[in-house]
Design an enzyme around this catalytic site. Structure first.
Site, PDB file in Angstrom:
ATOM      1  N   TYR A  94      15.003  30.169   8.841  1.00  0.00           N
ATOM      2  CA  TYR A  94      13.771  30.670   8.904  1.00  0.00           C
ATOM      3  C   TYR A  94      13.773  30.892  10.537  1.00  0.00           C
ATOM      4  CZ  TYR A  94      12.105  30.584   4.281  1.00  0.00           C
ATOM      5  OH  TYR A  94      12.061  30.779   2.797  1.00  0.00           O
ATOM      6  N   LYS A 149       0.867  -1.245  -0.027  1.00  0.00           N
ATOM      7  CA  LYS A 149       0.103  -0.023   0.010  1.00  0.00           C
ATOM      8  C   LYS A 149       0.799   1.120   0.099  1.00  0.00           C
ATOM      9  CE  LYS A 149      -0.279  -0.186   5.018  1.00  0.00           C
ATOM     10  NZ  LYS A 149      -1.146  -1.030   6.197  1.00  0.00           N
TER      11      LYS A 149
END
Ligand SMILES: *Cc1c(COP(=O)(O)O)cnc(C)c1O
Length: 389
Positions: free
Chosen positions: A283, A57
């Protein structure tokens, strides 16, 4: 096109002349080692006498569903290939079908009514949680040979399946659905890597449930994911459903040495600069350099699935066989690392974000998540490069 002047230029420039125009070199890529995949599959077989459902999956946990399926389907040398490939949805089942995969496909979760005609047409194997689903499949399959289905029994996951006492009461009614062949019975473990006492009880409950219905009524009996397979025994199961372990990561650290990570996430150093003490990095300027520091800028970020939540968690990257601390926040396309302790770090140097040297499990812990989420979160812009066979 072939033989034109520009094409010739490209052929001399680019070893792989299949690509026109040539691809620019990837800035971030995931090496997928198919030899390791096969070795892990072999390890699964040493823990389990019986059939294997390879869980594919979420794009084979980010490794690329087609290639992983083809590799496992081609397994030989005294090894049985997987009996089933487990997927989450019809979309993933279609991808396997379109890739020419012949191995039986098992749908791990419930299906929507509108998907069921297609499931029947391809003879994909659904798991059934309710009488309503069973009746709908039975009605849709009128006039065809019986569709093999598995019953899901909920022994503690709380996500799908008949409750154990309900399944006993429903067996008569289920066996009257002549267009279905009840071929298997499965259940799932919520905490095989976290709660041994609960998991032991769950194995008991599963085994008792199967035995009270009649073990031999089911061709396939399955319970274990990777952690269940590694650390627990069942009296009744003959099929296992490993996912993470196939990709070389153990949910239980004590078994990690038996496995080989299949994915190595890589990038390159794009800049190296000496930055002065007092300079802020990235940042928010959460990191302020305390001394003059050699800072490498690396071409990968959360836009590639390298989690932003790793920021400020003392995580490392691997450059020149050495751990290098990540500095400041992870940005969308770039990160910075302290390379002051490397002799000659330079642009172009390869960087391992995770793989054999820094396990994805370690990265997951720093990012306050689990390796499954990191692997499945590596985004499409990361080129998958297959090595080994
Ligand atoms: C995902 C999944 C698995 C595989 O789990 P791993 O822990 O990755 O081995 C097995 N069974 C079911 C039902 C699943 O959803």
């Amino acid at each position: 096109m072939l033989g034109s002047h520009t094409e010739l230029l490209y052929i001399t420039d680019v070893p792989d002349s299949q690509h026109y125009p040539p691809e620019s070199p990837p800035r971030a890529w995931a090496e997928i080692n198919l030899t390791h995949l096969r070795q892990n599959y072999r390890t699964v077989a040493t823990y389990h006498q019986g059939d294997i459902m390879a869980v594919l999956k979420a794009g084979a946990y980010g490794h690329g569903i087609e290639k992983i399926a083809q590799t496992l389907e081609g397994i030989e040398n005294n090894m049985a290939p997987p009996a089933f490939l487990g997927v989450a949805s019809v979309i993933e089942a279609r991808r396997l079908h379109q890739a020419g995969i012949h191995t039986r496909i098992y749908l791990l979760g419930p299906t929507f009514p509108s998907e069921r005609e297609e499931i029947i047409a391809h003879r994909w194997t659904p798991c059934i949680s309710t009488m309503g689903e069973a009746i709908h499949f039975n009605d849709l399959n009128t006039g065809n040979k019986p569709l093999p289905v598995h019953l899901a029994v909920d022994t503690g996951m709380g996500r799908g399946g008949f409750l154990p006492h309900h399944i006993l009461a429903s067996m008569d009614e289920l066996s009257e659905l002549v267009n279905l062949e009840i071929e298997g019975i499965g259940s799932h473990l919520p905490s095989a890597d976290e709660d041994a006492a609960f998991t032991q009880e769950q194995f008991q409950l599963y085994d008792n449930t199967v035995e009270s219905i009649g073990t031999d009524l089911f061709r396939y009996r399955h319970l274990s994911n990777s952690a269940g397979l590694l650390a627990y025994q069942s009296r009744t199961t003959n099929l296992c459903r490993p996912g993470l372990m196939l990709y070389g990561i153990s949910p239980l650290p004590e078994y990690q040495k038996k496995l080989k990570p299949v994915m190595t996430l890589k990038s390159r150093v794009s800049l190296v600069r000496t930055l002065p003490s007092g300079m802020g990095i990235s940042y928010g300027r959460e990191t302020i350099l305390e001394k003059d520091t050699q800072v490498a800028t690396i071409g990968i970020g959360y836009g590639d699935g390298f989690p932003r939540s790793l920021s400020m968690q003392n995580a490392n990257v691997w450059i020149q066989k050495t751990r290098c601390p990540i500095l400041g926040r992870v940005t969308m396309d770039q990160i910075m690392a302290d390379v002051s302790h490397l002799d000659n770090c330079k642009p172009g140097d390869e960087v391992e974000l995770f793989g054999n040297n820094i396990l994805v499990s370690e990265i997951a812990t720093h990012a306050n998540t689990i390796p499954w989420e990191i692997l499945t979160g590596i985004t499409p812009r990361v080129t998958r490069k297959y090595i080994g066979h």
